[in-house]
Write an enzyme that holds these catalytic residues in place. Structure first.
Site, PDB file in Angstrom:
ATOM      1  N   HIS A 277       0.680  -1.318  -0.195  1.00  0.00           N
ATOM      2  CA  HIS A 277       0.281  -0.262  -0.009  1.00  0.00           C
ATOM      3  C   HIS A 277       0.584   1.045  -0.121  1.00  0.00           C
ATOM      4  CE1 HIS A 277      -3.587  -2.586   1.935  1.00  0.00           C
ATOM      5  NE2 HIS A 277      -4.180  -2.623   0.441  1.00  0.00           N
TER       6      HIS A 277
ATOM      7  N   ASP B 282      -9.084  -0.870 -11.882  1.00  0.00           N
ATOM      8  CA  ASP B 282      -8.309  -0.540 -11.227  1.00  0.00           C
ATOM      9  C   ASP B 282      -6.853  -1.244 -11.438  1.00  0.00           C
ATOM     10  OD1 ASP B 282      -6.839  -1.503  -8.967  1.00  0.00           O
ATOM     11  OD2 ASP B 282      -8.389  -2.649  -7.717  1.00  0.00           O
TER      12      ASP B 282
ATOM     13  N   HIS C 185      -1.166 -11.635  -1.158  1.00  0.00           N
ATOM     14  CA  HIS C 185      -3.013 -11.682  -1.034  1.00  0.00           C
ATOM     15  C   HIS C 185      -3.323 -12.047  -2.010  1.00  0.00           C
ATOM     16  CE1 HIS C 185      -2.151 -10.009  -5.464  1.00  0.00           C
ATOM     17  NE2 HIS C 185      -0.617  -8.739  -4.571  1.00  0.00           N
TER      18      HIS C 185
ATOM     19  N   HIS D  86     -13.086  -1.588  -4.289  1.00  0.00           N
ATOM     20  CA  HIS D  86     -13.809  -3.025  -3.688  1.00  0.00           C
ATOM     21  C   HIS D  86     -14.852  -3.434  -3.794  1.00  0.00           C
ATOM     22  CE1 HIS D  86      -9.515  -3.480  -1.579  1.00  0.00           C
ATOM     23  NE2 HIS D  86      -8.962  -3.808  -2.836  1.00  0.00           N
TER      24      HIS D  86
ATOM     25  N   TYR E  78       6.716 -10.362  -4.663  1.00  0.00           N
ATOM     26  CA  TYR E  78       6.747  -9.219  -4.323  1.00  0.00           C
ATOM     27  C   TYR E  78       8.146 -10.191  -3.085  1.00  0.00           C
ATOM     28  CZ  TYR E  78       2.243  -7.806  -5.293  1.00  0.00           C
ATOM     29  OH  TYR E  78       1.033  -7.746  -5.318  1.00  0.00           O
TER      30      TYR E  78
ATOM     31  N   ARG F 297       3.635  -6.575  -9.716  1.00  0.00           N
ATOM     32  CA  ARG F 297       1.897  -7.103  -9.523  1.00  0.00           C
ATOM     33  C   ARG F 297       1.273  -6.370 -11.136  1.00  0.00           C
ATOM     34  NH1 ARG F 297       0.844  -4.778  -5.669  1.00  0.00           N
ATOM     35  NH2 ARG F 297      -0.498  -2.794  -6.092  1.00  0.00           N
TER      36      ARG F 297
ATOM     37  N   GLU G  75      -2.293  -6.331 -12.946  1.00  0.00           N
ATOM     38  CA  GLU G  75      -3.520  -6.046 -12.995  1.00  0.00           C
ATOM     39  C   GLU G  75      -4.549  -5.516 -13.671  1.00  0.00           C
ATOM     40  OE1 GLU G  75      -5.037  -3.284  -9.292  1.00  0.00           O
ATOM     41  OE2 GLU G  75      -6.546  -4.642  -8.955  1.00  0.00           O
TER      42      GLU G  75
HETATM   43  N1  GLY Z   1      -6.175  -0.673  -6.089  1.00  0.00           N
HETATM   44  C1  GLY Z   1      -6.514  -1.651  -5.010  1.00  0.00           C
HETATM   45  C2  GLY Z   1      -6.508  -2.870  -5.282  1.00  0.00           C
HETATM   46  O1  GLY Z   1      -5.851  -3.676  -5.895  1.00  0.00           O
HETATM   47  O2  GLY Z   1      -7.087  -3.758  -4.722  1.00  0.00           O
HETATM   48 MN    MN Z   2      -7.562  -4.603  -6.945  1.00  0.00          MN
HETATM   49 MN    MN Z   3      -5.344  -2.312  -7.938  1.00  0.00          MN
END
Ligand code: GLY
Ligand code: MN
Ligand code: MN
Length: 442
Positions: A241, A269, A348, A359, A389, A406, A408
């Site tokens: 974070h 995101d 995670h 979220h 990581y 990461r 995403e």
């Molecule tokens: N940016 C927030 C997440 O990836 O959950």
């Molecule tokens: Mn996310």
């Molecule tokens: Mn994210």
């Protein structure tokens, strides 16, 4: 503004309620410090059902009974020419019904007096207790005001049901209006990621790259970032974070950027990770391609009938095998999964629901145990975000120290699989390196 999706959602909720009265307040304005407010954003549930943008507003839905038609009633701020000079336009109860399709509107000043009338003789109050103590007290006072009239023959609702739980189920499956907005929010953020790849170079600062995102978001009409952008170079990429965004980019750093925008309430995101100097080193490429393979496996697992857990399970298996192959871990893939040894480098989950909230609302399980994970259906939107990581440690090959990756993307479940709505942000090594070489648009 097209008000029909909002009206449709209200009708759908009213049909599900069957009976009773729902009370859905919007979010309060919040001070940041003296005389300075945070930018105002409506409550997601309130917005979903109303589209009404002003603070100090409450939506009341009254389910029809005994042949009476259902009603959508808004309580909102009064028109006030003096205040509008300072703070801008207010619809007021006179203009709001036509502009937003409500059956009626009243001044918010009348809310506490009118609510007991609306609740009298209704079997059920639909309200979400426990989110705001002041609202809980207000609702309790209204219930007690009805109870105080029992000797005149009025009855207070015998049941209180959680209105958010009902709306959550609706929000899990996006309608056409939502999907169109989310595609646009995704397109804006993808372009911002491309812009970051073109402009990042050694010597720049993380906050300069963050500024590229904020500029691209805002100039395309996005009202806010969907969350604080994470622009994390070098070892910062291993801080999940990280939001300080103040390091100078070094030759040899990877830069992990997790940034998405909010457009008319809806979030994108996206995370991309790329080398500041435009070329992945060997060890960086090893970890990067492992995460990309894990993401491909996760995406392949997203289809109707699969569960929310399936993409995570698929990603973990690929990551665990890769961690063994790269000598980050020892043992068998089943052993590493069983012992959760992979969590040292991947701690995670592989995704979450995405929508009005980054979220987003909606239960992940429908029942207990591993069989209880929610089954995917077309229209659901979820992220796919595996990572790896690697913090320095004596038992970890030094070549991998401080590498954090990461990747995403945002996936819309379709009838036969999923549609990655964020795929215009490059993620293959060759595509990233090609874009970074192309400085003609920098
Ligand atoms: N940016 C927030 C997440 O990836 O959950
Ligand atoms: Mn996310
Ligand atoms: Mn994210």
């Amino acid at each position: 503004m097209d008000i029909s999706p909002f009206r449709q959602r209200r009708l759908s909720l009213l049909a599900q309620m069957g009976e009773g009265v729902a009370v859905i307040p919007t979010a309060p304005e919040r001070l940041r410090n003296r005389d300075t407010s945070f930018p105002y954003r409506a409550d997601s549930y309130f917005h979903y059902l109303s589209g009404f943008p002003e603070p100090e507003a409450v939506l009341v839905l009254v389910a029809g009974k005994g042949g009476a038609a259902a009603q959508s009633i808004l309580f909102c701020r009064d028109k006030d020419v003096d205040k509008e000079i300072w703070d801008g336009f207010r619809h007021g109860p006179e203009a709001a019904p036509e502009a937003f399709g409500f059956d009626a509107a009243h001044s918010i000043k009348e809310f506490d007096a009118k609510l007991p009338e609306l609740l009298a003789d209704q079997p059920t109050l639909w309200f979400s207790l426990g989110h705001d103590a002041a609202w809980d007290a207000r609702i309790t006072a209204a219930l007690n005001a009805v109870r105080a009239q029992t000797r005149t023959g009025k009855r207070a609702p015998a049941a209180i049901r959680d209105v958010r739980t009902a709306i959550d189920e609706m929000r899990l499956v996006k309608d056409g209006h939502e999907i169109a907005l989310m595609r646009e929010a995704a397109a804006i953020a993808c372009d911002a990621h491309r812009r970051a790849m073109r402009t990042a170079r050694p010597g720049r600062y993380e906050y300069e790259i963050e500024a590229e995102f904020l500029h691209e978001f805002r100039r395309r009409g996005s009202q806010f970032p969907a969350y604080s952008p994470i622009v994390a170079a070098g070892a910062n990429a291993c801080v999940l974070h990280y939001v300080e965004n103040n390091r100078q980019l070094q030759d040899g750093d990877l830069l992990l950027i997790d940034a998405g925008c909010e457009l008319d309430g809806y979030a994108s995101d996206i995370t991309r990770t790329f080398p500041v100097n435009g070329r992945f080193s060997g060890p960086q490429a090893d970890i990067y391609d492992l995460v990309l393979d894990a993401q491909s496996a996760a995406i392949a697992a997203i289809r109707p009938g699969a569960t929310f857990l399936d993409p995570h399970t698929a990603a973990v298996r690929v990551l665990a095998q890769g961690m063994i192959d790269l000598k980050l871990l020892e043992g068998s893939v089943d052993g590493v999964i069983e012992s959760e040894g992979y969590k040292r480098f991947y701690m995670h989950r592989t995704g979450h629901w995405l929508g009005l909230d980054v979220h987003d609302a909606g239960e992940y399980k429908e029942g207990p145990g591993d069989d209880g994970w929610r089954v995917l259906v077309p229209g659901m939107m979820l992220t796919v975000e595996p990572g790896c990581y690697i913090r320095p440690a004596d038992d970890v090959p030094q070549a991998f120290w401080n590498i954090g990756v990461r990747i995403e993307d945002d996936a819309l479940v379709t009838t036969d699989g999923c549609d990655i709505i964020t795929d215009t942000a490059p993620k293959k090594i060759a595509d990233i390196e090609a874009l970074m070489r192309d400085t003609t648009h920098a």
